[in-house]
Design an enzyme around this catalytic site. Structure first.
Site, short mmCIF file in Angstrom:
data_model
loop_
_atom_site.label_atom_id
_atom_site.label_comp_id
_atom_site.label_asym_id
_atom_site.label_seq_id
_atom_site.Cartn_x
_atom_site.Cartn_y
_atom_site.Cartn_z
CB CYS A 41 -23.85 -4.84 -33.33
SG CYS A 41 -22.90 -3.72 -34.33
CB SER B 298 -11.99 1.60 -31.98
OG SER B 298 -12.39 0.29 -32.27
#
Length: 577
Positions: A56, A479
């Site tokens: 990321c 999540s």
């Protein structure tokens, strides 16, 4: 571009660059190779969350160089710095997840302290993973300087057997493996191909959800969130963001000119219509808090309730961020929302133009595959729904994207677990029954501490084929990759003696996403009696350090799990000192 004179007499950097008394400070700048001209230009913080923890963030330092070029082109002086980030994919399913939400506050705090300590005049912030996006935006609004946000971009999807795969598939494959339906060899193949590049998780999980928010709220340039991290076209958006922040300095357009109640509502719309992460229900109130705006979980959910869901993205749908980008990205989605009268068009953006003026430039139509026409949505209500009732007086949240109408209500007996580890072990051992409501408590912001995400448990349930046969509720989080009937952010949390702390095995719980209700079949008298007998919050092992400090300061999920009083009580604005 014509050189623009900037009056530094009202900019924070005058405290470190102007006048004879600042000669020692200037000597430091000369030591770094800066010219006299560069020292006396506006100083722009270029903040990234670069690290080597996960894909990321790995491309952010390269992208920062493009931003710096843009700042220089527009006669500003960029000063690059980094802050921390905790990547949820790595932190998931173990003690590391306690650091995740707390890292959002640390990111906002450290960016604030860096900007204050060095008297930077403006900021371009780059972020890649879940909490780093809202953390960076919170810092911008807290400081109230000219600000431009830019997302690091999504990961490319992996390919296996002719299908796109993401890390969500790997988490769910673990559940299949535990159930004996997936071999060691299959799992090894999947884990090697699921994440083929730099970038944040590719579905409409928390990172991509908050990237969409950054555009809809106006802090990011239009379509800057869309291109995947490996695409060289991201460099052009970086340069443009650097130039844009200098325009904002010249016009004195600040973060709170952009982040208003109306722009927060625009942001909530984009979450709802894309089936975005439930974590937006935490992050939007937290961003609002930095501007002194009351915008609670219930306010977010009110907008979710009357926003159609029309963008078909994982985890509830078929497609990933790259597909949405190729279909026109956030501008096309916002254009569809405008067709339905669901956009406040007068909100200012980082371009210096209103969102309405920016949408006037959008020529692309909804493709009908990834982005459906707003009048032909996947469902008439948003992909995320708020719940209230005697089990969650301060609210709760559930993601229903991809669920059919007959799956939107559930009644069953509680099976109570005191932490995620106990629940995960029970799921692994199949020590639960179809039709039950699995309750995971003591995982709230203070009680966890850290309000962990429950992806390991929910993915294991899905992998066992039980995702639609049980429900799950928690005072923790989920999540953005979670699917199934999973209710999070139940408030007040167990550590604050919310009703979830008082549940016992067998209590009948009803969740109705159509009505927005969550209740337990107990009278007020019974709940009051149990509260009198409550033994107090569960003791944790975190008696010192950052997580102890976080647990002492953090408030409830309803207001975004924030750790300071916010702009409502501030006595100064940094940019005006």
């Amino acid at each position: 571009m014509l050189k623009r004179p900037f009056d530094k007499s009202k900019l924070p950097s005058r405290h470190v660059t102007e006048g004879p008394a600042r000669a020692p400070h200037r000597s430091y700048y000369y030591a770094m190779g800066m010219t006299e001209e560069e020292i006396h230009q506006p100083l722009v913080g270029v903040a990234t969350c670069w690290n080597e923890a996960a894909p990321c963030n790995i491309a952010l330092n390269r992208q920062a160089q493009s931003v710096k070029m843009g700042v220089k082109q527009a006669y500003g002086t960029p000063r690059e710095f980094t802050t921390i980030t905790v990547t949820d994919g790595i932190a998931m399913g173990h003690e590391g997840m306690r650091s995740s939400l707390a890292s959002r506050e640390a990111i906002a705090d450290t960016v604030e302290l860096t900007m204050r300590g060095h008297c930077y005049d403006a900021i371009v912030g780059l972020a890649g993973c879940d909490k780093s996006l809202p953390g960076m935006m919170m810092a911008m609004v807290r400081l109230n300087v000219p600000s431009v946000f830019i997302y690091g971009g999504s990961i490319l999807p992996g390919r296996l057997n002719g299908e796109d795969v993401t890390v969500q598939d790997v988490f769910e494959a673990v559940g299949k493996h535990q159930a004996g339906n997936y071999s060691d060899a299959e799992l090894e193949v999947l884990e090697r191909v699921a994440c083929p590049s730099a970038g944040a998780c590719g579905g409409q999980f928390t990172a991509n959800t908050m990237a969409c928010v950054s555009e809809a709220i106006g802090l990011a340039l239009p379509n800057s969130a869309g291109a995947p991290a490996p695409y060289e076209s991201r460099d052009a958006y970086g340069e443009a963001s650097g130039r844009a922040v200098m325009d904002l300095v010249e016009k004195n357009i600040r973060a709170r000119d952009i982040v208003t109640r109306k722009s927060l509502e625009n942001a909530a719309r984009i979450v709802a219509c894309t089936g975005g992460s439930t974590n937006a229900g935490l992050h939007l109130p937290a961003i609002a808090h930095e501007a002194g705006i009351e915008f609670t979980l219930q306010d977010v959910c009110e907008i979710f309730r009357d926003t159609p869901y029309f963008v078909d993205l994982k985890p509830g749908g078929k497609y990933v961020a790259k597909d949405m980008y190729e279909a026109g990205g956030v501008p096309v989605v916002m254009r569809e929302l405008r067709r339905a009268g669901l956009v406040h068009e007068d909100c200012m953006t980082a371009t210096g133009y209103s969102i309405g003026e920016e949408l006037d430039k959008v020529a692309l139509e909804a493709d009908g595959r990834v982005v459906y026409p707003v009048d032909k949505p996947l469902s008439t209500t948003g992909g995320v729904v708020g719940l209230e009732g005697n089990l969650a007086p301060e609210g709760a949240i559930v993601k229903i994207a991809g669920m059919s109408d007959d799956q939107l209500s559930f009644t069953g007996p509680a099976r109570v677990f005191e932490c995620e580890e106990d629940a995960f072990a029970a799921v692994q051992d199949r020590a639960y029954e179809e039709g039950e409501v699995i309750v995971i408590r003591n995982e709230g912001p203070a009680g966890g501490p850290g309000m962990r995400e429950m992806l390991a448990t929910t993915a294991a349930l899905s992998g066992q084929g039980m995702g639609k046969k049980v429900a799950l509720i928690t005072d923790g989080r989920f999540s953005g990759a979670t699917r199934g009937f999973c209710v999070g952010h139940v408030g007040p949390e167990a550590a604050h003696c919310g009703p979830i702390a008082l549940l016992q095995n067998g209590d009948m719980i009803t969740i109705d996403a159509k009505k927005g209700e969550i209740s337990v079949a107990l009278s007020d008298e019974e709940l009051a009696q149990r509260k009198e007998q409550w033994a107090g919050p569960r003791e944790t092992i975190y008696a010192s350090g950052a997580l102890w400090k976080y647990a002492q300061l953090v408030g409830g999920a309803k207001h975004g799990a924030v750790t300071h009083p916010g702009a409502g009580v501030e006595k100064h604005i940094y940019a005006d000192l």
